[in-house]
Design a protein around this motif. Structure first.
Motif, PDB file in Angstrom:
ATOM      1  N   GLU A   1     -19.077 -18.989   1.186  1.00 45.82           N
ATOM      2  CA  GLU A   1     -19.310 -20.387   0.819  1.00 45.82           C
ATOM      3  C   GLU A   1     -18.962 -21.353   1.948  1.00 45.82           C
ATOM      4  O   GLU A   1     -19.094 -22.566   1.782  1.00 45.82           O
ATOM      5  CB  GLU A   1     -18.491 -20.742  -0.423  1.00 45.82           C
ATOM      6  N   GLY A   2     -18.532 -20.829   3.083  1.00 46.18           N
ATOM      7  CA  GLY A   2     -18.255 -21.675   4.234  1.00 46.18           C
ATOM      8  C   GLY A   2     -16.975 -22.469   4.138  1.00 46.18           C
ATOM      9  O   GLY A   2     -16.868 -23.547   4.749  1.00 46.18           O
ATOM     10  N   VAL A   3     -15.996 -21.972   3.396  1.00 42.50           N
ATOM     11  CA  VAL A   3     -14.722 -22.671   3.250  1.00 42.50           C
ATOM     12  C   VAL A   3     -13.778 -22.247   4.377  1.00 42.50           C
ATOM     13  O   VAL A   3     -13.647 -21.063   4.670  1.00 42.50           O
ATOM     14  CB  VAL A   3     -14.084 -22.365   1.884  1.00 42.50           C
TER      15      VAL A   3
ATOM     16  N   GLU B   1     -10.882 -30.542 -10.074  1.00 36.39           N
ATOM     17  CA  GLU B   1     -12.286 -30.097  -9.974  1.00 36.39           C
ATOM     18  C   GLU B   1     -12.629 -29.482 -11.323  1.00 36.39           C
ATOM     19  O   GLU B   1     -12.170 -28.390 -11.639  1.00 36.39           O
ATOM     20  CB  GLU B   1     -12.429 -29.089  -8.827  1.00 36.39           C
ATOM     21  N   ASP B   2     -13.446 -30.149 -12.120  1.00 31.14           N
ATOM     22  CA  ASP B   2     -13.616 -29.749 -13.529  1.00 31.14           C
ATOM     23  C   ASP B   2     -15.041 -29.362 -13.903  1.00 31.14           C
ATOM     24  O   ASP B   2     -15.439 -29.483 -15.056  1.00 31.14           O
ATOM     25  CB  ASP B   2     -13.126 -30.871 -14.452  1.00 31.14           C
ATOM     26  N   ARG B   3     -15.827 -28.853 -12.920  1.00 29.36           N
ATOM     27  CA  ARG B   3     -17.214 -28.459 -13.219  1.00 29.36           C
ATOM     28  C   ARG B   3     -17.444 -26.953 -13.125  1.00 29.36           C
ATOM     29  O   ARG B   3     -18.436 -26.447 -13.641  1.00 29.36           O
ATOM     30  CB  ARG B   3     -18.180 -29.153 -12.262  1.00 29.36           C
TER      31      ARG B   3
ATOM     32  N   THR C   1      -6.690 -28.540  -8.533  1.00 30.99           N
ATOM     33  CA  THR C   1      -6.809 -27.593  -9.635  1.00 30.99           C
ATOM     34  C   THR C   1      -8.299 -27.435  -9.936  1.00 30.99           C
ATOM     35  O   THR C   1      -9.001 -28.415 -10.132  1.00 30.99           O
ATOM     36  CB  THR C   1      -6.053 -28.087 -10.874  1.00 30.99           C
ATOM     37  N   SER C   2      -8.763 -26.192  -9.971  1.00 32.26           N
ATOM     38  CA  SER C   2     -10.205 -25.946 -10.061  1.00 32.26           C
ATOM     39  C   SER C   2     -10.534 -25.113 -11.293  1.00 32.26           C
ATOM     40  O   SER C   2     -10.062 -23.980 -11.435  1.00 32.26           O
ATOM     41  CB  SER C   2     -10.690 -25.224  -8.795  1.00 32.26           C
TER      42      SER C   2
ATOM     43  N   GLU D   1     -17.192 -18.428  -7.515  1.00 33.70           N
ATOM     44  CA  GLU D   1     -18.092 -19.018  -6.537  1.00 33.70           C
ATOM     45  C   GLU D   1     -18.155 -20.533  -6.686  1.00 33.70           C
ATOM     46  O   GLU D   1     -18.097 -21.278  -5.694  1.00 33.70           O
ATOM     47  CB  GLU D   1     -19.497 -18.419  -6.688  1.00 33.70           C
ATOM     48  N   GLU D   2     -18.234 -21.004  -7.936  1.00 31.11           N
ATOM     49  CA  GLU D   2     -18.293 -22.445  -8.159  1.00 31.11           C
ATOM     50  C   GLU D   2     -16.936 -23.100  -7.920  1.00 31.11           C
ATOM     51  O   GLU D   2     -16.876 -24.232  -7.415  1.00 31.11           O
ATOM     52  CB  GLU D   2     -18.783 -22.734  -9.576  1.00 31.11           C
TER      53      GLU D   2
END
Length: 335
Positions: free
Chosen positions: A282-284, A237-239, A204-205, A244-245
């Motif tokens: 982003e290269g994912v 993922e909590d930032r 979860t982002s 993009e982030e």
């Protein structure tokens, strides 16, 4: 049949582009060019064989385009009113209304030009129509390929499912838009888990906004766990504060756990293709899938996504728009 050569060439470039990298906007443009060149070639061949029929078809197509613009303007204005009533009068929610009013203004300009036959007004109208045509072509390319991308085959193997956040209601509640993404992610996770040889981790982002009581990723995880999803298969993922982030920080988590990872990113259907473009930059390594969205929300959302893509290629697009404007100025000056 030589007239169809440009269309065939564009379609071949499109097919190669999809096979090599399905997340490129260039694929959308070449698909659109293939359609345009096919239509132009068909009209040319029809004109050679049946000139009178070709003239009648041309007139019918012009009438159809004019009627389509009128209907589209009415639809966008109506949808804009619905968006304001249901979602509020924020700038993002006014996009379909603004687009509809712009089409009305263009129609009024065309009518004024036909009535007045003023040379300066004709040049201004021609330039406006050319710019509108360019924007319309790009938008149809974007919307058409977004539909195609949403129906491309999902790869059989993935190690992660990433859900992109979209904001919370009242500081802590998952809204319907985000709940739709989480439900789609749960379904995708189940499908991949049946195929895979190792547990698939769901990420979860989403970070914490200034008006939120906790990070979006934590609220998303809580929503999943409350629905019976195993907490030990969730990574938070909590930032991040943007798509993009979302993608960049999730990539770090995946690379750390498995450098050879594959993933599926989940967002809403209107956002899927642009999220795919961002993930490529982003290269994912992965594919993006979309969850359903309320019908009234789609027009403004698609216009917003297109605007973001247009600005992502702003050097090329603004340069071409400037050339159209300078061409109109040159015609007025030389005349």
């Amino acid at each position: 049949m030589l007239a169809y050569a440009p269309a065939l060439l564009c379609f071949l470039v499109f097919c190669v582009g999809v096979l090599r990298e399905r997340r490129r906007f260039g694929n959308a443009v070449f698909l659109g060019l293939a359609v345009v060149f096919t239509a132009a070639a068909w009209l040319y061949e029809l004109h050679r064989a049946h000139p009178h029929a070709a003239r009648d078809v041309g007139v019918a197509l012009l009438a159809l385009v004019a009627l389509g613009i009128v209907v589209l303007a009415w639809f966008l204005i109506s949808n804009g009113a619905v968006m304001v009533r249901k979602e509020g009068a924020s700038p993002a929610n006014l996009l379909s209304l603004a687009a509809g009013l712009s089409l009305v203004a263009l129609l009024v300009l065309l009518c004024a030009t036909v009535v007045s036959r003023d040379r300066a007004l004709t040049v201004v109208t021609g330039t406006a129509v050319a710019l509108a045509g360019y924007l319309g072509f790009l938008f149809l390319c974007f919307a058409g390929y977004a539909f195609v991308y949403g129906h491309l085959h999902l790869r059989r193997r993935a190690d992660f499912v990433v859900v992109l956040g979209s904001g919370l209601v009242d500081g802590s509640t998952v809204p319907p838009l985000l709940a739709s993404r989480l439900e789609k992610a749960r379904v995708v996770h189940q499908r991949l888990s049946r195929r895979g040889r190792r547990p698939v981790v769901l990420i979860t982002s989403g970070g914490q906004g200034p008006d939120e009581d906790l990070p979006e990723s934590h609220a998303m995880a809580d929503h999943l766990v409350a629905g019976g999803f195993p907490d030990d298969l969730i990574a938070r993922e909590d930032r991040s504060t943007s798509t993009e982030e979302n993608v960049r920080f999730s990539r770090s988590i995946m690379e750390k756990a498995n450098p050879d990872y594959r993933c599926v990113i989940v967002t809403n259907n209107y956002h899927a293709f642009r999220a795919a473009m961002i993930s490529r930059r982003e290269g994912v390594r992965g594919h993006v899938v979309g969850s359903p969205t309320a019908g009234y929300f789609l027009p403004s959302a698609m216009i917003r996504e297109f605007a973001a893509v247009f600005l992502a290629y702003r050097r090329t697009n603004l340069s071409l728009c400037l050339l159209v404007f300078l061409g109109g100025a040159a015609i007025w000056w030389l005349g």
